[in-house]
Design an enzyme around this catalytic site. Structure first.
Site, PDB file in Angstrom:
ATOM      1  N   LYS A 140      16.043  30.938  55.819  1.00 59.10           N
ATOM      2  CA  LYS A 140      14.996  31.286  56.783  1.00 59.10           C
ATOM      3  C   LYS A 140      15.520  32.322  57.790  1.00 59.10           C
ATOM      4  O   LYS A 140      14.856  33.307  58.109  1.00 59.10           O
ATOM      5  CB  LYS A 140      14.594  30.005  57.515  1.00 59.10           C
ATOM      6  CG  LYS A 140      13.152  30.008  57.984  1.00 59.10           C
ATOM      7  CD  LYS A 140      12.859  28.774  58.777  1.00 59.10           C
ATOM      8  CE  LYS A 140      12.178  27.699  57.962  1.00 59.10           C
ATOM      9  NZ  LYS A 140      11.861  26.518  58.779  1.00 59.10           N
TER      10      LYS A 140
ATOM     11  N   LYS B  11       1.246  12.248  61.427  1.00 56.91           N
ATOM     12  CA  LYS B  11       2.557  11.649  61.714  1.00 56.91           C
ATOM     13  C   LYS B  11       2.639  11.170  63.162  1.00 56.91           C
ATOM     14  O   LYS B  11       3.241  10.138  63.448  1.00 56.91           O
ATOM     15  CB  LYS B  11       3.691  12.618  61.356  1.00 56.91           C
ATOM     16  CG  LYS B  11       4.123  13.546  62.439  1.00 56.91           C
ATOM     17  CD  LYS B  11       5.365  14.325  62.066  1.00 56.91           C
ATOM     18  CE  LYS B  11       5.542  15.535  62.953  1.00 56.91           C
ATOM     19  NZ  LYS B  11       5.912  15.279  64.327  1.00 56.91           N
TER      20      LYS B  11
ATOM     21  N   PHE C 295       1.411  22.168  72.901  1.00 49.22           N
ATOM     22  CA  PHE C 295       0.040  21.863  72.488  1.00 49.22           C
ATOM     23  C   PHE C 295      -0.480  22.999  71.609  1.00 49.22           C
ATOM     24  O   PHE C 295      -1.638  23.395  71.698  1.00 49.22           O
ATOM     25  CB  PHE C 295      -0.850  21.644  73.718  1.00 49.22           C
ATOM     26  CG  PHE C 295      -0.351  20.543  74.616  1.00 49.22           C
ATOM     27  CD1 PHE C 295      -0.467  19.219  74.236  1.00 49.22           C
ATOM     28  CD2 PHE C 295       0.293  20.836  75.809  1.00 49.22           C
ATOM     29  CE1 PHE C 295       0.028  18.185  75.040  1.00 49.22           C
ATOM     30  CE2 PHE C 295       0.788  19.815  76.620  1.00 49.22           C
ATOM     31  CZ  PHE C 295       0.655  18.493  76.239  1.00 49.22           C
TER      32      PHE C 295
ATOM     33  N   GLU D 262      -1.741  25.156  64.966  1.00 46.79           N
ATOM     34  CA  GLU D 262      -1.421  26.141  63.936  1.00 46.79           C
ATOM     35  C   GLU D 262      -2.639  27.021  63.717  1.00 46.79           C
ATOM     36  O   GLU D 262      -3.773  26.544  63.757  1.00 46.79           O
ATOM     37  CB  GLU D 262      -1.019  25.437  62.645  1.00 46.79           C
ATOM     38  CG  GLU D 262       0.368  24.868  62.741  1.00 46.79           C
ATOM     39  CD  GLU D 262       0.832  24.198  61.466  1.00 46.79           C
ATOM     40  OE1 GLU D 262       0.335  24.558  60.385  1.00 46.79           O
ATOM     41  OE2 GLU D 262       1.677  23.308  61.562  1.00 46.79           O
TER      42      GLU D 262
ATOM     43  N   ASP E  82      18.589  28.183  63.132  1.00 45.95           N
ATOM     44  CA  ASP E  82      17.989  27.175  62.257  1.00 45.95           C
ATOM     45  C   ASP E  82      19.044  26.779  61.229  1.00 45.95           C
ATOM     46  O   ASP E  82      19.866  27.625  60.849  1.00 45.95           O
ATOM     47  CB  ASP E  82      16.774  27.787  61.533  1.00 45.95           C
ATOM     48  CG  ASP E  82      15.856  26.732  60.963  1.00 45.95           C
ATOM     49  OD1 ASP E  82      14.720  26.615  61.442  1.00 45.95           O
ATOM     50  OD2 ASP E  82      16.272  26.012  60.029  1.00 45.95           O
TER      51      ASP E  82
ATOM     52  N   LYS F 263       1.979  13.842  75.104  1.00 43.05           N
ATOM     53  CA  LYS F 263       1.843  14.522  73.808  1.00 43.05           C
ATOM     54  C   LYS F 263       1.328  13.575  72.729  1.00 43.05           C
ATOM     55  O   LYS F 263       0.342  13.865  72.035  1.00 43.05           O
ATOM     56  CB  LYS F 263       3.196  15.120  73.421  1.00 43.05           C
ATOM     57  CG  LYS F 263       3.265  15.673  72.032  1.00 43.05           C
ATOM     58  CD  LYS F 263       2.305  16.834  71.857  1.00 43.05           C
ATOM     59  CE  LYS F 263       2.061  17.120  70.415  1.00 43.05           C
ATOM     60  NZ  LYS F 263       2.460  18.389  69.969  1.00 43.05           N
TER      61      LYS F 263
ATOM     62  N   CYS G 188       1.070  17.252  62.198  1.00 40.07           N
ATOM     63  CA  CYS G 188       1.099  16.689  63.552  1.00 40.07           C
ATOM     64  C   CYS G 188       0.260  15.432  63.678  1.00 40.07           C
ATOM     65  O   CYS G 188       0.792  14.354  63.902  1.00 40.07           O
ATOM     66  CB  CYS G 188       0.652  17.743  64.548  1.00 40.07           C
ATOM     67  SG  CYS G 188       1.687  19.200  64.471  1.00 40.07           S
TER      68      CYS G 188
ATOM     69  N   PHE H   2     -13.530  18.587  67.953  1.00 38.04           N
ATOM     70  CA  PHE H   2     -12.947  17.481  67.171  1.00 38.04           C
ATOM     71  C   PHE H   2     -13.960  16.407  66.810  1.00 38.04           C
ATOM     72  O   PHE H   2     -13.651  15.221  66.773  1.00 38.04           O
ATOM     73  CB  PHE H   2     -11.702  16.905  67.873  1.00 38.04           C
ATOM     74  CG  PHE H   2     -10.505  17.769  67.598  1.00 38.04           C
ATOM     75  CD1 PHE H   2     -10.429  19.040  68.141  1.00 38.04           C
ATOM     76  CD2 PHE H   2      -9.500  17.360  66.741  1.00 38.04           C
ATOM     77  CE1 PHE H   2      -9.371  19.878  67.850  1.00 38.04           C
ATOM     78  CE2 PHE H   2      -8.435  18.188  66.437  1.00 38.04           C
ATOM     79  CZ  PHE H   2      -8.381  19.447  66.992  1.00 38.04           C
TER      80      PHE H   2
HETATM   81  C1  UGA Z   1      -2.579  19.589  66.551  1.00 30.97           C
HETATM   82  C2  UGA Z   1      -3.139  19.592  67.969  1.00 30.97           C
HETATM   83  O1  UGA Z   1      -4.495  20.044  67.953  1.00 30.97           O
HETATM   84  C3  UGA Z   1      -2.310  20.499  68.869  1.00 30.97           C
HETATM   85  O2  UGA Z   1      -2.782  20.418  70.210  1.00 30.97           O
HETATM   86  C4  UGA Z   1      -0.839  20.039  68.813  1.00 30.97           C
HETATM   87  O3  UGA Z   1      -0.007  20.876  69.601  1.00 30.97           O
HETATM   88  C5  UGA Z   1      -0.360  20.097  67.378  1.00 30.97           C
HETATM   89  O4  UGA Z   1      -1.197  19.226  66.581  1.00 30.97           O
HETATM   90  C6  UGA Z   1       1.060  19.623  67.351  1.00 30.97           C
HETATM   91  O5  UGA Z   1       1.291  18.449  67.652  1.00 30.97           O
HETATM   92  O6  UGA Z   1       1.950  20.430  67.126  1.00 30.97           O
HETATM   93  P1  UGA Z   1      -2.751  21.235  64.460  1.00 30.97           P
HETATM   94  O7  UGA Z   1      -1.983  20.209  63.703  1.00 30.97           O
HETATM   95  O8  UGA Z   1      -2.360  22.662  64.347  1.00 30.97           O
HETATM   96  O9  UGA Z   1      -2.740  20.896  66.028  1.00 30.97           O
HETATM   97  O10 UGA Z   1      -4.240  21.114  63.951  1.00 30.97           O
HETATM   98  P2  UGA Z   1      -5.648  20.703  64.561  1.00 30.97           P
HETATM   99  O11 UGA Z   1      -6.401  21.899  64.926  1.00 30.97           O
HETATM  100  O12 UGA Z   1      -5.489  19.646  65.591  1.00 30.97           O
HETATM  101  O13 UGA Z   1      -6.328  20.058  63.270  1.00 30.97           O
HETATM  102  C7  UGA Z   1      -5.769  18.880  62.673  1.00 30.97           C
HETATM  103  C8  UGA Z   1      -6.586  18.423  61.508  1.00 30.97           C
HETATM  104  O14 UGA Z   1      -7.807  17.873  61.936  1.00 30.97           O
HETATM  105  C9  UGA Z   1      -6.963  19.517  60.498  1.00 30.97           C
HETATM  106  O15 UGA Z   1      -6.761  19.005  59.199  1.00 30.97           O
HETATM  107  C10 UGA Z   1      -8.430  19.756  60.749  1.00 30.97           C
HETATM  108  O16 UGA Z   1      -9.106  20.196  59.619  1.00 30.97           O
HETATM  109  C11 UGA Z   1      -8.873  18.362  61.161  1.00 30.97           C
HETATM  110  N1  UGA Z   1     -10.089  18.340  61.990  1.00 30.97           N
HETATM  111  C12 UGA Z   1     -10.101  18.945  63.212  1.00 30.97           C
HETATM  112  C13 UGA Z   1     -11.191  17.640  61.550  1.00 30.97           C
HETATM  113  O17 UGA Z   1     -11.206  17.059  60.450  1.00 30.97           O
HETATM  114  N2  UGA Z   1     -12.313  17.602  62.348  1.00 30.97           N
HETATM  115  C14 UGA Z   1     -12.337  18.195  63.572  1.00 30.97           C
HETATM  116  O18 UGA Z   1     -13.389  18.114  64.241  1.00 30.97           O
HETATM  117  C15 UGA Z   1     -11.217  18.905  64.000  1.00 30.97           C
END
Ligand code: UGA
Length: 450
Positions: free
Chosen positions: A35, A282, A153, A156, A30, A223, A279, A268
């Site tokens: 880090k 952006k 995919f 976090e 990195d 993606k 993610c 979702f």
């Molecule tokens: C997301 C995708 O879910 C992953 O599949 C992907 O690999 C990742 O981005 C990435 O591109 O690296 P992540 O950012 O960890 O994962 O978070 P999510 O679980 O998708 O949640 C995203 C946001 O949506 C959070 O703020 C969560 O609170 C919100 N959310 C989620 C809602 O407001 N309502 C929902 O029903 C679900």
């Protein structure tokens, strides 16, 4: 196999650690020397459940190491995963300068043929540019490179689990050799031949992951299209929630029934403060820009983004309606991370909420189980406390901004008795309106009758 991972953020660190866990020899690097120092001395710079088991074990067994000098890492692997950041530029496009930088590094430092795999989320056609950059910068050494796209995919908070038990592995390749090499890398995951570190009783039952071989352009598009669709789904649920509120319906009941249709699916569809993190927001923006540049007007995605930005306004409407004046009121905030089980606050709705509270003159006390240190760096004027109870004490409103599980199990009677006014605005529909009313709270949430 010998593998190098460039970039040790959420994606790179999980990827490197899990590849070591399933048996490969992994060297991570990195450009953030601090880090690497932390990792070399046994620390883990992020909170991601499971890493605390996987990293020390792999290091002890000699399969995972960290190097500050990128040349050391590049030399060590036959396959190189690029896991560097692709943050948004002011115009919303993805900033690909880190990918370009890594391409140059790999091309000039590699002494033997490498498979270079894009893991970072990038707009379609980046693979073609990567290929070109590798060939331009390696013209003196004449080393040969194969390029592949292997989008992640990982969510976090469950990233280790997602890596080891994925539902699909997408590999975008241009030749059979690259496909073969990637299959070798993922064989233990596909055949489940590793000892599962996250489940004490071994891997959970379920179908083996799908192995999807596509073109590089398709893999990249998969993606962005997936994340944008998830964002779209959340914004849709939020609009239905607003409508449910006006019509006296309950969004919980509505999405429960909707989600039972396999064509829609239950996930979702949670309404509230909307999506954040590094993610979805952006990727959505970058996807809109990619579409624009390709001559496609993806207006529905712009709308999804606008709806999401408006969630904070909706929240403030509720807060103002209940509190009347916000200035000088003591407000408790539960949750700062963009979602539970992470310390990540990037583009977190909770952070936007607190910023707005401060602008409006509220006196904010906040608590998050993992994200307070990071929050303190961007919002120093907040009073950070050690528990949800302390955040609620003497407050005239308690705001739920992240749905941490521990908030479900609080002693609400105790909280009610210490608050100056037992008012809760639940931005994540975490609690039951009836339950909270019975406990003597004034309780407001999204898309549900108050
Ligand atoms: C997301 C995708 O879910 C992953 O599949 C992907 O690999 C990742 O981005 C990435 O591109 O690296 P992540 O950012 O960890 O994962 O978070 P999510 O679980 O998708 O949640 C995203 C946001 O949506 C959070 O703020 C969560 O609170 C919100 N959310 C989620 C809602 O407001 N309502 C929902 O029903 C679900």
């Amino acid at each position: 196999m010998k593998i190098s991972v460039i970039g040790t953020g959420y994606v790179g660190l999980v990827t490197g650690a899990c590849l070591a866990e399933i048996g490969h020899e992994v060297v991570c690097t990195d450009n953030d020397a601090a880090k690497i120092k932390t990792l070399e001395s046994g620390g883990i710079p992020i909170y991601e459940p499971g890493l605390e088991k996987v990293i020390p074990k792999a290091r002890k067994e000699g399969r995972l190491s960290f190097r500050a000098n990128p040349a050391d890492a590049i030399g060590a692997g036959d396959a190189i995963f690029i896991c560097v950041g692709t943050p948004p530029l002011p115009n919303g496009d993805a900033d690909l300068s880190a990918i370009d930088h890594v391409a140059r590094l790999v091309a000039t430092e590699a002494k033997s043929p490498k498979l270079v795999i894009e893991k970072s989320t990038v707009p379609a056609r980046t693979g073609q540019e990567l290929k070109r950059a590798l060939s331009v910068y390696s013209r003196k050494s004449n080393v040969k490179f194969h390029v592949a796209s292997n989008p992640e995919f990982l969510r976090e908070g469950t990233a280790v689990e997602d890596f080891l038990h994925p539902d699909r592995i997408v590999v975008g390749v241009e030749d059979e050799a690259a496909e073969k090499q990637l299959k070798e890398i993922y064989r233990p995951v596909l055949e489940r031949t590793f000892t599962c570190p996250v489940h004490a009783t071994g891997c959970p039952d379920g179908p083996a992951p799908a192995w999807l071989v596509t073109t590089i352009n398709s893999a990249e598009l998969i993606k962005h299209a997936s994340n944008s669709f998830l964002a779209l789904k959340i914004s849709y649920a939020n609009m239905v929630a607003d409508l449910a509120e006006r019509l006296g319906a309950d969004i919980g009941e509505v999405v429960r029934a909707m989600g039972m249709d396999p064509r829609i699916g239950p996930s979702f569809l949670s309404a509230g403060l909307g999506f954040g993190g590094f993610c979805l927001p952006k990727d959505l923006q970058a996807f809109v820009h990619l579409a624009e540049r390709s001559g496609v007007d993806f207006a529905m995605l712009r709308e999804a983004e606008k709806i999401n930005k408006g969630r904070i306004d909706r929240f403030f409407e509720k807060l103002r309606e209940a509190l009347w004046v916000i200035r000088d009121k003591r407000v408790g905030v539960l949750g700062l991370a963009f979602k539970p089980n992470t310390d990540d606050i990037r583009f977190a709705p909770a952070i936007d909420l607190v910023e707005r509270l401060l602008v409006e003159g509220a006196r904010v006390r906040a608590y998050d189980p993992e994200a307070m240190e990071r929050a303190r760096a961007v919002l120093p004027k907040v009073d950070y406390v050690k528990s949800a109870y302390e955040a609620a004490k003497d407050a005239e409103a308690l705001l739920i901004a992240t749905e941490w599980d521990e908030f479900r199990k609080l002693d609400w009677e105790k909280i009610r008795d210490t608050m100056a006014r037992p008012l809760i605005i639940d931005g994540r529909n975490l609690l039951s309106p009836r339950d909270m009313k019975e406990r003597g709270f004034e309780y407001r949430s999204f898309g549900r009758p108050d």
